[in-house]
Design a protein around this motif. Sequence first.
Motif, mmCIF file in Angstrom:
data_model
loop_
_atom_site.group_PDB
_atom_site.id
_atom_site.type_symbol
_atom_site.label_atom_id
_atom_site.label_comp_id
_atom_site.label_asym_id
_atom_site.label_seq_id
_atom_site.Cartn_x
_atom_site.Cartn_y
_atom_site.Cartn_z
ATOM 1 N N GLU A 315 33.531 82.382 53.003
ATOM 2 C CA GLU A 315 33.205 81.608 54.181
ATOM 3 C C GLU A 315 33.942 82.176 55.376
ATOM 4 N N VAL A 316 33.206 82.341 56.448
ATOM 5 C CA VAL A 316 33.769 82.978 57.636
ATOM 6 C C VAL A 316 34.648 81.985 58.388
ATOM 7 N N GLY A 317 35.879 82.356 58.629
ATOM 8 C CA GLY A 317 36.728 81.575 59.520
ATOM 9 C C GLY A 317 37.400 80.367 58.900
ATOM 10 N N ARG A 318 37.231 80.157 57.587
ATOM 11 C CA ARG A 318 37.859 78.982 56.995
ATOM 12 C C ARG A 318 38.427 79.338 55.626
ATOM 13 N N PRO A 319 39.509 78.681 55.254
ATOM 14 C CA PRO A 319 40.122 78.974 53.957
ATOM 15 C C PRO A 319 39.390 78.257 52.833
ATOM 16 N N PHE B 106 19.383 68.134 75.746
ATOM 17 C CA PHE B 106 19.032 68.971 74.593
ATOM 18 C C PHE B 106 19.969 70.168 74.478
ATOM 19 N N VAL B 107 20.454 70.420 73.251
ATOM 20 C CA VAL B 107 21.253 71.597 72.927
ATOM 21 C C VAL B 107 20.710 72.177 71.629
ATOM 22 N N GLY B 108 20.300 73.431 71.644
ATOM 23 C CA GLY B 108 19.792 74.050 70.420
ATOM 24 C C GLY B 108 20.908 74.280 69.411
ATOM 25 N N GLY B 109 20.531 74.317 68.134
ATOM 26 C CA GLY B 109 21.500 74.593 67.078
ATOM 27 C C GLY B 109 20.861 75.378 65.952
ATOM 28 N N HIS B 110 21.697 76.053 65.163
ATOM 29 C CA HIS B 110 21.179 76.821 64.019
ATOM 30 C C HIS B 110 22.276 76.995 62.982
ATOM 31 N N PRO B 111 22.237 76.168 61.935
ATOM 32 C CA PRO B 111 23.214 76.338 60.846
ATOM 33 C C PRO B 111 22.837 77.527 59.967
ATOM 34 N N MET B 112 23.807 78.391 59.664
ATOM 35 C CA MET B 112 23.548 79.584 58.844
ATOM 36 C C MET B 112 23.709 79.223 57.369
ATOM 37 N N ALA B 113 22.744 78.501 56.845
ATOM 38 C CA ALA B 113 22.868 78.022 55.464
ATOM 39 C C ALA B 113 21.502 77.681 54.910
ATOM 40 N N GLY B 114 21.357 77.874 53.635
ATOM 41 C CA GLY B 114 20.292 77.195 52.925
ATOM 42 C C GLY B 114 18.950 77.873 52.816
ATOM 43 N N LYS B 115 18.855 79.112 53.193
ATOM 44 C CA LYS B 115 17.507 79.697 53.216
ATOM 45 C C LYS B 115 16.898 79.923 51.842
ATOM 46 N N GLU B 116 17.718 79.952 50.813
ATOM 47 C CA GLU B 116 17.153 80.309 49.510
ATOM 48 C C GLU B 116 16.605 79.112 48.734
ATOM 49 N N ARG B 117 16.749 77.926 49.273
ATOM 50 C CA ARG B 117 16.204 76.752 48.602
ATOM 51 C C ARG B 117 15.417 75.941 49.619
ATOM 52 N N SER B 118 14.714 74.924 49.176
ATOM 53 C CA SER B 118 13.977 74.093 50.129
ATOM 54 C C SER B 118 13.747 72.707 49.548
ATOM 55 N N GLY B 119 13.378 71.764 50.432
ATOM 56 C CA GLY B 119 13.028 70.424 50.001
ATOM 57 C C GLY B 119 14.201 69.462 50.001
ATOM 58 N N ARG B 131 30.230 77.317 56.823
ATOM 59 C CA ARG B 131 29.160 78.139 57.396
ATOM 60 C C ARG B 131 29.265 78.192 58.912
ATOM 61 N N SER B 132 28.865 79.307 59.478
ATOM 62 C CA SER B 132 28.713 79.363 60.932
ATOM 63 C C SER B 132 27.534 78.490 61.337
ATOM 64 N N VAL B 159 31.439 75.931 61.234
ATOM 65 C CA VAL B 159 32.191 76.613 62.288
ATOM 66 C C VAL B 159 31.245 76.853 63.466
ATOM 67 N N PRO B 160 31.426 76.123 64.586
ATOM 68 C CA PRO B 160 30.503 76.310 65.713
ATOM 69 C C PRO B 160 30.711 77.668 66.382
#
Lengths: 348, 348
Positions: A315-319, B106-119, B131-132, B159-160
């Motif tokens: 994980e980036v940036g966290r322990p 409004f503020v856009g966001g994008h969590p870098m997580a979860g692309k390999e699963r769904s539902g 995650r970033s 991590v923002p």
Amino acid sequence: MTSAVPSPVLVVGCGLIGTSVALALAERGAQVHLEDHDPRNVGVAAEAGAGTSDPVEAPELVVVATPPAAVVPAVEDALRRFPDAVVTDVASVKAAIVEAVDDPRFVGGHPMAGKERSGPAAGSGQLFEGRSWAIVPGERSASSAVDLLERTVVEIGAVPRRFGPRAHDEAVALVSHVPHLMANLTASLLDGAPDGHVDLAGQGLRDVTRIARSDADLWVDILGHNSSAITPLLTTLRDRLDTLIGAVGEDPSAVDGLLKQGRAGTTTIPGKHGDLPTDVTSVFVPIDDTPGELSRLFGDAAEVVNIEDLRIDHEVGRPVGLVEIVVLSGRADTLVEAMRAKGWSAYR
Amino acid sequence: MTSAVPSPVLVVGCGLIGTSVALALAERGAQVHLEDHDPRNVGVAAEAGAGTSDPVEAPELVVVATPPAAVVPAVEDALRRFPDAVVTDVASVKAAIVEAVDDPRFVGGHPMAGKERSGPAAGSGQLFEGRSWAIVPGERSASSAVDLLERTVVEIGAVPRRFGPRAHDEAVALVSHVPHLMANLTASLLDGAPDGHVDLAGQGLRDVTRIARSDADLWVDILGHNSSAITPLLTTLRDRLDTLIGAVGEDPSAVDGLLKQGRAGTTTIPGKHGDLPTDVTSVFVPIDDTPGELSRLFGDAAEVVNIEDLRIDHEVGRPVGLVEIVVLSGRADTLVEAMRAKGWSAYR
């Protein structure tokens, strides 16, 4: 030939592979003799128990493990000096060597192991455990010589795979050389990228680019010897990349076709035990980055299921780390429940 | 605003990401309301503890987690219905959305997580741990709205990372979309390859092609929305590939230059704890493929060193695995000695 491994054996070239072959054979009772143009390498290998620097009289097998450019003269020298010996080599490109030598007592070989390290101090008798070892006879290789090499390879724990010289070179271009180049090209985009962009990187980028960290000099040598097999594959990729550049944002069905072709390609890669990939599911467990946590995690998981594969996602940036445990799909829910019962935050 | 997380929150779209955001917020005490065009998704998410299907009156935060094509209308709808709410989204491409909405709340966001699963059933309140999470304000976004989103993201463990809309899209093209395409192209060569060639595959090929297994439909959608950032990178790669095709076997110094550029690129990828990769060494330990062996291995290793990373290399055709334990270089010899003392065949 009643003993399990040939003996005596001469290993010419005490780098990582030569020393490892020598150690593997010595550990199984062979009398191993060592040669290298640099006596320090022989010293390190002998010190590790790989064999002796004493001259050999009549080796049953000679293993030439020199750098690629020196293989053909070393093989020819061995065939001349030891008129009863079987001679093999371990170079990673085969057609030019096998066609140049063309002797009944010579059989080419290529163990699929060890590219990320080098030198005799890195040698290990276990290096070939479970690895494929390409057996590449020439047109005139005697079947008794091929048999001796295959038997030796099996004895030291590897899996012999018979290939013709050109098929071998095409295969390693496909599964090793071209993927290496693609990993390198992908990573090259990161060099000079704007600050902060890689902060959004996940494990996928690390996986794709990992092998690009390898020693460039060794790879220049390997690639140069196999350009005739590599170039057609790169040309195919260039054409597909051109198609993709035209299709992204314009032709979703063409992009879909390329993605599905890639996905189909991944299913051809052998999984565990040489089977095709089975129906597996990932269970994710976040862990603190403290010593012993991984151990406790695996202890708890292994009580419940057999672990097919695992990865740690840093994980980036966290322990904290995220451990991905891959299990048979039918066992995933069981694992999640058991881990939660033991206080872990497991999820599928 | 004294509570740690905003409340009440409305989550619009109960797929993997929406359900996971809802779970993460609900677990931290927020009152979460759920909407989805498919009431079954709301049912699954509510059943998992993600929130309620009851209508919300005045949410403090609305999280739009619909498929990409539905984001802009859903955001505009939320801004209209809830005149005091901050609204965000989680789409993986941002410029078109942020430029289309352009509202202080409004503020856009994008969590870098979860692309390999769904539902929704795959949702987890821990999905964002470490995650970033890209925070992508528009030109008119209020700083109070940005602050609220950043604080929320931190509260649920992510991590923002602040990005402008176009910089965000270029960054994900670089670290995610283009690597995905390169993995797919590399894997596409395996589709229809001659029998037996993949028998020589090692872990490198698996690593390079792993992400090519992902769902093609989702990726066609993502790639289509980010073609303006992806195409220039693909064009750069095509030019480098052309150079490589001309250089392999002809111009070793040009090949060397490309390989070194790739190697330099790998050093920019954040390692553990967001640091640059440290000086690490791999220790290899062959294991039998029997339940409990991994656990015993990690127990023994973790007594001696802190494990920085690890991989299991599946051995083709044999019931044995090779575990690679990555440790700080200064600890590698200690680990090898300790493991050998415990009966393992460890080597560097």
